[in-house]
Scaffold this motif. Structure first.
Motif, short mmCIF file in Angstrom:
data_model
loop_
_atom_site.label_atom_id
_atom_site.label_comp_id
_atom_site.label_asym_id
_atom_site.label_seq_id
_atom_site.Cartn_x
_atom_site.Cartn_y
_atom_site.Cartn_z
N CYS A 1 0.97 -1.23 0.07
CA CYS A 1 0.11 0.08 -0.11
C CYS A 1 0.85 1.29 0.15
N LYS A 2 0.58 2.14 -0.76
CA LYS A 2 1.25 3.56 -0.94
C LYS A 2 0.41 4.43 -0.30
N CYS B 1 -8.54 4.77 -2.37
CA CYS B 1 -9.50 3.74 -2.01
C CYS B 1 -10.58 4.29 -0.81
N GLU B 2 -10.14 5.23 -0.07
CA GLU B 2 -11.25 5.83 0.91
C GLU B 2 -12.05 6.73 0.27
N CYS C 1 -8.76 0.50 -5.23
CA CYS C 1 -7.27 0.85 -4.85
C CYS C 1 -6.82 1.22 -6.35
N PRO C 2 -5.97 1.96 -6.39
CA PRO C 2 -5.25 2.34 -7.74
C PRO C 2 -4.21 1.65 -8.02
N ILE C 3 -3.56 0.72 -7.53
CA ILE C 3 -2.54 -0.21 -7.68
C ILE C 3 -3.06 -1.42 -8.47
#
Length: 89
Positions: free
Chosen positions: A47-48, A53-54, A59-61
């Protein structure tokens, strides 16, 4: 019912895999469907803390979590995390 088993040990035929497989087999004998994921074989990035995500709920990953595992986590009624304990004592 889907039971998702996440196998965290790099040893494919070690104790962790043996115990998780026995659990999933017993669940299948009682009518459940199961899926075992060898975590070490997947491309999972850390996680970066982009906080996307919130805000957006996704999640953009772009890794195997997004393409495979998140969907299974949503479907599963039971998630079993199996990980070895290593100790020098």
């Amino acid at each position: 019912m889907l039971i998702l088993g996440l196998q965290g040990s790099p040893r494919k035929k070690g104790n962790t895999h043996f115990l998780l497989s026995a659990f999933l087999k017993a669940a299948e004998q009682r009518g459940a469907h199961s899926r075992l994921i060898q975590v070490v074989e997947r491309n999972i990035l850390p996680c970066k803390e982009y906080v996307v995500c919130e805000k957006k709920g996704t999640c953009p990953i772009d890794d195997d979590m997004a393409s495979e595992i998140y969907g299974l986590l949503r479907q599963a009624e039971v998630v079993v995390l199996a990980s070895p304990f290593f100790s020098t004592t």
